[in-house]
Design a protein around this motif. Structure first.
Motif, mmCIF file in Angstrom:
data_model
loop_
_atom_site.group_PDB
_atom_site.id
_atom_site.type_symbol
_atom_site.label_atom_id
_atom_site.label_comp_id
_atom_site.label_asym_id
_atom_site.label_seq_id
_atom_site.Cartn_x
_atom_site.Cartn_y
_atom_site.Cartn_z
ATOM 1 N N GLU A 192 0.826 -1.214 0.000
ATOM 2 C CA GLU A 192 0.000 0.000 0.000
ATOM 3 C C GLU A 192 0.855 1.256 0.000
ATOM 4 O O GLU A 192 0.604 2.205 -0.752
ATOM 5 N N GLY A 248 2.120 2.117 -3.293
ATOM 6 C CA GLY A 248 1.175 2.512 -4.322
ATOM 7 C C GLY A 248 0.250 1.450 -4.871
ATOM 8 O O GLY A 248 -0.546 1.739 -5.776
ATOM 9 N N ASP A 305 -3.052 -0.579 -5.130
ATOM 10 C CA ASP A 305 -4.419 -0.208 -4.780
ATOM 11 C C ASP A 305 -4.854 -0.945 -3.511
ATOM 12 O O ASP A 305 -4.932 -2.179 -3.512
ATOM 13 N N THR A 325 4.205 2.951 -8.545
ATOM 14 C CA THR A 325 3.764 4.343 -8.629
ATOM 15 C C THR A 325 3.426 4.826 -7.230
ATOM 16 O O THR A 325 2.449 4.393 -6.633
ATOM 17 N N ARG A 326 4.261 5.686 -6.715
ATOM 18 C CA ARG A 326 4.031 6.185 -5.360
ATOM 19 C C ARG A 326 2.702 6.942 -5.271
ATOM 20 O O ARG A 326 2.377 7.749 -6.141
ATOM 21 N N PRO A 327 1.920 6.708 -4.222
ATOM 22 C CA PRO A 327 0.663 7.451 -4.064
ATOM 23 C C PRO A 327 0.928 8.902 -3.688
ATOM 24 O O PRO A 327 1.997 9.239 -3.155
ATOM 25 N N ASP A 328 -0.034 9.755 -3.964
ATOM 26 C CA ASP A 328 0.101 11.172 -3.631
ATOM 27 C C ASP A 328 0.171 11.391 -2.123
ATOM 28 O O ASP A 328 0.810 12.340 -1.654
ATOM 29 N N THR A 341 0.206 9.146 1.851
ATOM 30 C CA THR A 341 0.272 7.883 2.590
ATOM 31 C C THR A 341 -0.002 8.159 4.062
ATOM 32 O O THR A 341 0.016 9.322 4.498
#
Length: 266
Positions: free
Chosen positions: A103, A106, A108, A143-146, A148
């Motif tokens: 998570e 990135g 889902d 793909t790193r999340p915007d 965390t």
């Protein structure tokens, strides 16, 4: 969000999910495993040592290197679109660490699932396998999340004085008594585990355990332990129960003590 799924659900999915066994390789090979499960041992995605100062500033703590993580998932046949079920033989605590890592990097969260129970509970009623499934490697692109749930030590220190937050130590009683972050409440992660089923307590019981510790959905919850393994399980439990504000102190006490920050004893 990452959730708990039953053995019945896992068995019903056939090959539509990627099942990940995070036990040691000798357990996977010698004791059997869930049918179609791939082996990704816990040590393979655990950083060897504490991160750099810049890692600490970013809240990275003990997370593995990005490229190493992507290669590990690629070799396991995992793609960003894969639904993943992880399990271990320790009530899910090591498997939860795998899922939280996914998570944070990135994947889902809606595609991340923790087996409710563990290998021991599975094998009591269901077949296991000694065959290693054929896996077609992928080219996993991370793909790193915007955003965390990661927080650093300054945010943790602030949480102890915030009336709208609860700082939670998920270690054992003795560890807590020897030294904890000032203002933290104790919640041994195992208090949310049913010893008989080896999975999560019934939800009403779990919520009662949390409420007795002052951990309620209306508050922002900030979690820590020693090296972020045990808080991974508690994080998954809280998210599964619908808690929306759950912060994750990846550095935990390893970082806190390395920085010479204060501890409180009982």
């Amino acid at each position: 969000m990452t959730d708990f799924v039953s053995a019945e659900w896992v068995a019903s999915q056939g090959e539509g999910i990627r099942i990940v066994d995070v036990r040691d390789a000798w357990e996977y090979d010698g004791l059997g495993h869930l049918p179609n499960a791939v082996s990704v041992p816990f040590d393979s995605f655990r950083a060897d040592e504490h991160g750099t100062e810049s890692d600490a500033d970013a809240g990275e703590g003990m997370l593995p290197d990005e490229d190493d993580w992507a290669q590990l998932l690629s070799e396991a046949g995992v793609s960003p679109e894969s639904d993943i079920v992880a399990y271990d033989d320790h009530h899910g605590v090591f498997a939860a660490r795998f899922l939280v890592t996914a998570e944070l990097f990135g994947h889902d969260p809606a595609r991340l699932h923790l087996l409710d129970g563990d290998f021991s509970s599975w094998q009591l009623e269901r077949e296991t396998s000694s065959e290693t499934p054929a896996v077609e490697p992928t080219d996993y692109e991370l793909t790193r999340p915007d955003a965390t749930p990661l927080v650093g030590p300054d945010a943790v220190a602030d949480a102890a004085d915030d009336p709208d937050a609860v700082l939670v130590d998920t270690r054992e009683d003795g560890e807590y008594d020897e030294g904890h972050i000032p203002g933290a409440v104790l919640l041994d992660w195992r208090a949310l585990v049913d010893d008989e089923t080896r999975g999560l307590l019934p939800q009403d019981e779990a919520r009662s355990v949390l409420e007795r510790a002052g951990i309620v959905p209306e508050k922002r919850i900030v979690l820590y332990c020693n090296t972020a393994r045990r808080i991974s399980h508690t994080y998954v439990v809280l998210r599964h129960l619908g808690f929306e504000q759950v912060d994750f102190y990846e550095g935990s006490l390893t970082e806190w003590e390395a920085q010479g920050r204060p501890l409180e004893t009982n």
